[in-house]
Design an enzyme around this catalytic site. Structure first.
Site, PDB file in Angstrom:
ATOM      1  N   PRO A 142       0.774  -1.251   0.000  1.00  0.00           N
ATOM      2  CA  PRO A 142       0.000   0.000   0.000  1.00  0.00           C
ATOM      3  C   PRO A 142       0.801   1.295   0.000  1.00  0.00           C
ATOM      4  O   PRO A 142       0.732   2.093   0.936  1.00  0.00           O
ATOM      5  CB  PRO A 142      -0.848  -0.136   1.256  1.00  0.00           C
ATOM      6  N   CYS A 143       1.516   1.552  -1.080  1.00  0.00           N
ATOM      7  CA  CYS A 143       2.257   2.812  -1.187  1.00  0.00           C
ATOM      8  C   CYS A 143       1.295   4.002  -1.272  1.00  0.00           C
ATOM      9  O   CYS A 143       1.694   5.129  -0.976  1.00  0.00           O
ATOM     10  CB  CYS A 143       3.213   2.784  -2.372  1.00  0.00           C
TER      11      CYS A 143
END
Length: 176
Positions: A142-143
């Site tokens: 989850p950047c």
């Protein structure tokens, strides 16, 4: 392990559609190696081919494959655990950043500086941003949950519109 694929490796891919547009999910014998959102299947396959230039790409054409359906289910509700193995390919530093990102809960966020601090490298926030940009596993790693220090949106490999869409989607899930 680096992002390069060994000569002769087979990567199986399948596409689907969700709130982010077209999605390509790709899997090696080790696990899911790419989750790529985009505008068209052709664009996504070209992106996959450029990421894994020595691999043989094989279209799965099976939306019920466990690895594909699990990722698509996770895209719908990222609060659910992801039960597929991931084949994370990058430098040691990138993989360390990606593991740190996976610790940010759905509906939450952190700054690049926060991630650098958690890794014991407080001056590495720019390098953290670079690792986020190199992430081949959209949403799964989850950047999108990483924001500027002031809480504002910053770059996203797949565009700020998609970053906002994922954050809004996850926020809606956490409010249920």
């Amino acid at each position: 392990m680096t992002g390069k694929s060994p000569q002769g490796e087979t990567i199986t891919w399948q596409t689907g559609h969700c709130y982010l547009g077209e999605i390509l999910v790709a899997c090696t014998a080790r696990g899911v190696c790419a989750v790529l959102p985009g505008e068209s299947v052709e664009e996504l396959v070209a992106d996959l081919a450029s990421r894994f230039p020595h691999a043989t790409l094989r279209h799965a054409n099976d939306s019920r494959a466990d690895w594909f359906s699990n990722v698509m289910s996770y895209l719908i509700d990222s609060r659910k655990p992801l039960t597929v193995e991931l084949d994370l390919r990058g430098t040691d530093f990138q993989r360390k950043v990606w593991r740190a990102l996976q610790e940010i809960p759905s509906g939450s966020s952190a700054s690049y500086g926060d991630i650098a601090q958690r890794m014991g490298m407080p001056s590495a926030s720019r390098a953290v941003a670079g690792a986020c940009a190199a992430n081949p596993l959209a949403v799964v790693v989850p950047c999108h949950r990483v924001l500027r220090g002031d809480g504002s949106l910053s770059g996203y490999r797949w565009g700020l519109k998609r970053k906002q869409a994922v954050l809004s989607h996850e926020q809606g899930l956490s409010e249920r």
